[in-house]
Design an enzyme around this catalytic site. Structure first.
Site, PDB file in Angstrom:
ATOM      1  N   LYS A 162       0.835  -1.194   0.000  1.00 63.00           N
ATOM      2  CA  LYS A 162       0.000   0.000   0.000  1.00 63.00           C
ATOM      3  C   LYS A 162       0.877   1.255   0.000  1.00 63.00           C
ATOM      4  O   LYS A 162       1.816   1.376   0.793  1.00 63.00           O
ATOM      5  CB  LYS A 162      -0.910   0.010   1.229  1.00 63.00           C
ATOM      6  N   ASP A 191      -0.416  -0.691  -4.599  1.00 65.00           N
ATOM      7  CA  ASP A 191      -1.790  -0.177  -4.631  1.00 65.00           C
ATOM      8  C   ASP A 191      -1.790   1.228  -4.040  1.00 65.00           C
ATOM      9  O   ASP A 191      -1.581   1.398  -2.839  1.00 65.00           O
ATOM     10  CB  ASP A 191      -2.725  -1.084  -3.836  1.00 65.00           C
ATOM     11  N   GLU A 219      -1.902  -0.582  -8.885  1.00 66.18           N
ATOM     12  CA  GLU A 219      -3.353  -0.391  -8.856  1.00 66.18           C
ATOM     13  C   GLU A 219      -3.718   1.072  -8.636  1.00 66.18           C
ATOM     14  O   GLU A 219      -3.133   1.746  -7.789  1.00 66.18           O
ATOM     15  CB  GLU A 219      -3.978  -1.199  -7.713  1.00 66.18           C
ATOM     16  N   ASP A 244      -8.969  -0.105 -10.450  1.00 67.94           N
ATOM     17  CA  ASP A 244      -9.687  -0.730  -9.336  1.00 67.94           C
ATOM     18  C   ASP A 244     -10.946   0.072  -9.034  1.00 67.94           C
ATOM     19  O   ASP A 244     -12.044  -0.233  -9.517  1.00 67.94           O
ATOM     20  CB  ASP A 244      -8.777  -0.842  -8.113  1.00 67.94           C
ATOM     21  N   LYS A 268     -14.022  -6.578  -7.718  1.00 74.15           N
ATOM     22  CA  LYS A 268     -14.373  -6.879  -6.327  1.00 74.15           C
ATOM     23  C   LYS A 268     -15.887  -7.022  -6.233  1.00 74.15           C
ATOM     24  O   LYS A 268     -16.626  -6.188  -6.774  1.00 74.15           O
ATOM     25  CB  LYS A 268     -13.889  -5.776  -5.385  1.00 74.15           C
TER      26      LYS A 268
END
Length: 363
Positions: A162, A191, A219, A244, A268
């Site tokens: 992250k 991400d 991402e 995303d 997702k």
């Protein structure tokens, strides 16, 4: 074969360690569990965690949508009439994708059990086992390197790091620290959770390329609505870029794919409203020759089991981000998917293979 009862329960499970991204910090995984009972005894399970910074859904909105909208609309319908069921779910309320996902996965659990198949087999049966990454939360470079080293020692060869929370040079320091600690053979993906603007993203990604940090993909580097910015980053960097938060629906995916705004798509269930629309996204991406990942929010093993079954069913889903249950201090269910280090297997159960709920975490 009709829906006889729809029930909800609230659950809360502490995390082993605070989960930090550019958008939020989570210390307790809260979720709404859905139980659908059919008149011939089949029971299906689903869940919806509140992720208001991404989906806009809260515990209150999820509870309302399921009990005050879906329950009266769906009770009495046959689980064999799949298209009318999912058409009803999408027509009775706008948005509320997490609540839709919980109902959707519980229905698919029932339908696959009725078909006497696991859900992954029912949906396509492409593979029998998959490998998840493990997410490194945003912290200081040293702490992130410590965490990354620990996850590798625990058997994970793919790390999702992250970034995007602070000044971008700090992100590069974080990635350098992790790469130095875990060595060249561990796969690192990033991400940014919408944390960068397009031009700074390009400058920084080009620097990562020059430093030889060997990033697999990145991402959502820019804001979800900024498709032009996303395309700018994709066009001006060598590292593949994944959409995303920009993709909730097949319509969103079409916009990204037609523009060439991203190289990859992250699906997702909590964004798509469940498996029904997630299949549409995956199939559309496949038409464009685009590979997908299936990821999740901070969910229990109910939601991750459903997502994993979907992900294993499709040929163009190559990346898997299903570490959330491993971050939790306890297991909400008996049954479902099984972890052996990074490897996920599905067992011989029908539907989702969920055998029961751990009442300890029901609140």
């Amino acid at each position: 074969m009709n829906i006889q009862q729809i029930e909800t329960f609230k659950a809360a499970i502490p995390l082993k360690k605070a989960f930090k991204t550019a958008l939020r910090t989570v210390t307790v995984a809260e979720t709404i569990i859905v139980k659908i009972t059919c008149d011939h005894g089949i029971v299906g399970w689903g869940e919806a965690p509140p992720t208001h910074v991404i989906t806009g859904d809260t515990l209150a909105s999820i509870h309302y949508a399921i009990n005050d909208v879906f329950k009266p609309a769906l009770t009495g319908m046959s689980i064999l009439d799949r298209e009318p069921l999912f058409e009803k779910i999408n027509s009775v309320i706008v948005g509320n994708t997490s609540a839709k996902a919980a109902i959707d996965m519980a229905l698919y659990d029932c339908i696959a059990q009725e078909a006497n198949m696991s859900l992954s087999q029912f949906l396509g049966g492409y593979q029998e086992k998959i490998e998840t990454d493990y997410t490194v939360s945003v912290n200081s470079p040293e702490e992130m390197a410590d965490d990354a080293e620990g996850y590798v020692k625990d058997g994970f060869s793919v790390l999702k790091v992250k970034v995007g929370k602070d000044e971008i040079n700090t992100d590069i320091e974080r990635i350098q620290a992790i790469r130095e600690r875990v060595g060249p053979n561990v796969t690192i993906r990033l991400d940014a959770n919408q944390g960068w603007d397009p031009k700074e993203a390009v400058r920084s990604i080009q620097k990562m390329e020059d430093l030889g940090l060997n990033i697999e993909f990145i991402e959502q580097p820019v804001k979800a609505y900024d498709l032009k910015g996303l395309k700018y980053v994709t066009d001006h960097t060598q590292i593949p870029i994944m959409a995303d938060e920009s993709v909730f629906s097949a319509r969103d995916a079409r916009a990204v794919l037609e523009m060439g705004a991203a190289d990859l798509i992250n699906i997702k269930l909590m964004k798509s409203g469940g498996i029904h629309e997630a299949q549409n996204i995956a199939k559309l991406a496949n038409v464009y020759g685009v590979t997908c990942m299936v990821g999740s929010m901070i969910e229990s093993k109910i939601g991750i089991t459903a997502a994993a079954h979907f992900a294993a069913s499709q040929s163009n889903i190559k990346y898997f981000d299903f570490d959330a249950p491993l971050m939790l201090a306890g297991d909400l269910i008996e049954g479902g998917i099984t972890y052996k280090e990074s490897l996920i297997t599905f067992g011989n159960g029908k539907g989702l293979g969920i055998e029961g709920i751990n009442e300890e975490y029901i609140v």
